[in-house]
Design an enzyme around this catalytic site. Sequence first.
Site, PDB file in Angstrom:
ATOM      1  CG  ASP A  37      -7.786   6.724   2.464  1.00  0.00           C
ATOM      2  OD1 ASP A  37      -7.749   5.512   2.215  1.00  0.00           O
ATOM      3  OD2 ASP A  37      -8.759   7.440   2.174  1.00  0.00           O
ATOM      4  CB  ALA A  82      -8.728   4.830   5.397  1.00  0.00           C
ATOM      5  N   PRO A  83      -9.552   1.705   5.967  1.00  0.00           N
ATOM      6  CG  PRO A  83     -11.129   0.244   6.898  1.00  0.00           C
ATOM      7  CD  PRO A  83     -10.497   0.633   5.599  1.00  0.00           C
ATOM      8  N   GLY A  84      -7.489   0.815   7.627  1.00  0.00           N
ATOM      9  CA  GLY A  84      -6.254   0.547   8.368  1.00  0.00           C
ATOM     10  C   GLY A  84      -5.979  -0.885   8.772  1.00  0.00           C
ATOM     11  N   GLY A  85      -6.841  -1.814   8.390  1.00  0.00           N
ATOM     12  CA  GLY A  85      -6.599  -3.222   8.745  1.00  0.00           C
ATOM     13  C   GLY A  85      -5.256  -3.713   8.226  1.00  0.00           C
ATOM     14  CE  LYS A  86      -6.056  -5.544   2.305  1.00  0.00           C
ATOM     15  NZ  LYS A  86      -7.352  -4.851   2.568  1.00  0.00           N
ATOM     16  CG  ASP A 104      -5.972  11.003  -5.095  1.00  0.00           C
ATOM     17  OD1 ASP A 104      -5.597   9.832  -5.260  1.00  0.00           O
ATOM     18  OD2 ASP A 104      -6.891  11.527  -5.745  1.00  0.00           O
ATOM     19  CB  CYS A 152     -12.512  -6.713  -2.193  1.00  0.00           C
ATOM     20  SG  CYS A 152     -13.293  -5.112  -2.096  1.00  0.00           S
ATOM     21  CG  ASP A 211      -6.529  -3.100  -0.294  1.00  0.00           C
ATOM     22  OD1 ASP A 211      -6.868  -4.014  -1.047  1.00  0.00           O
ATOM     23  OD2 ASP A 211      -7.202  -2.746   0.691  1.00  0.00           O
TER      24      ASP A 211
END
Lengths: 312, 160
Positions: free
Chosen positions: A148, A126-130, A175, A243, A192
């Site tokens: 997630d 989440a939130p799912g962009g990748k 998890d 990040c 990620d």
Amino acid sequence: MVSFFCKVFIFLFFFLVLMSGREFFVSRYEQLGWKYRPVKLRQAIRFNCANIKSQDLISRLSCLGLNLEKISFLPHGYWVCDSSVSAGATAEYLLGLYSVQEAAAQIPVILFTDLKGKTVLDASAAPGGKTVQLADSMDNTGSIVAIDINKRRLTALTNHLERCHVKNAVVYQIDARNSPKLGLKFDCVLVDAPCSGNFASDPMWFQNRTLQDVERNARVQREMLMKAAECLTDDGEIVYSTCSLEPEENELNIDWALHRLDLQVAEINCTGTPGLTNIFGKQLDPSVACCRRFWPDPTQGFFVCKLVRRHT
Amino acid sequence: MRAKTVVDFALQFGVKLSLNEELLVQTDGRFFLLNSQIKSLVKDNFFYAGTFLGKVKNSKFFPSFTLLSMIAKQQEANRILVDRKVGWLFICGRDIFKKGVMRTYGKIQRNSHVLVFNEFGECLGFGRVLAGLEQQADKNVVAVANVLDVGDFLRRERDL
């Protein structure tokens, strides 16, 4: 009793005052070879090429007053140069023709060798962009298991999947550290990892973060890496990204994985600077240089690494 | 039974969908269509899988946009075509005036449901016909009442 309170006071002073704040982190970055400067991020979008041809979308967005510039290091990424409309509120966005996705965040998925027809785990999805980017790269072939722990964030993820017409994803509320319980083996695993973030994307970052937060996140990330390795097929690939700019969450974690897990760093053809192999005087495995670190500007701070099974 | 709910919904648009019941799964009132590749990955506790078709709430079926796109791919689907401006107003939740309808396809009758297409042939949502679009009626009357539009994604983000 007095001694106990003294210890607690020293501990809190050490972590909350001395090991936090702008000066502390900026001096760390300088020791790592980067001079701090304020950064203005550029907005980026990514075309969902399974849903539309790039040239058609460029002309449609241009008609709306949304002017784009190709991002040289991404196959389907574009900078938003100037815009009279919000990139996240056009009919084209709502129809799933493109996604608003930070430029550096588009890199991890493109590092997998070939995704079509593969079985992929998106840990901490989440939130799912990748996840959407994975599905687009796979042309909706193969399968993605996206997991997630947070249900509210999973709802955001599934909205993205529906908007972009993703058909090959299965989502679980799990998890990432429990991913082996799925009982599946994956050709590709995207870790990620949840991280401390960075000052470029969070204006209050220096005020809100301490080294203790960073170390806590690093521990969780190591557990996620360990579990990802357990789910990997023999010729599979793990892409690890954060990040964060902090080496504890990046190079030091990869160095740990090289010594503790049956993994090695793979060469990647990617923009960014080589991973650091000397962290505050500690010498790391030389292959850590194959990772990529992105100091902010024009992207956010980012770190990415590709891992494969060690060949003996 | 699962397929019937979805198939009956599609029939409102004049489309007879053919769905493989074995590939349909349901959780928490939500319907999903799987494909052979992901079928083996779907366990009892899944949250989302494959193509989301819609959900049943208070005995009423609410379609997903992927289901609307599936229906829209069928030539016989009842639909209207609108220009960019009218399309945008529709996405913002507005109804469609008769003068905003560029073309109609299929059997459009009062109280029937129609898909709303933009100039590129993409489905923006669907509505209910309030006025006979084929008749010589006042162009300034609401012809199609908005039932669901893709602007819903923004409203969902706001509600999260």
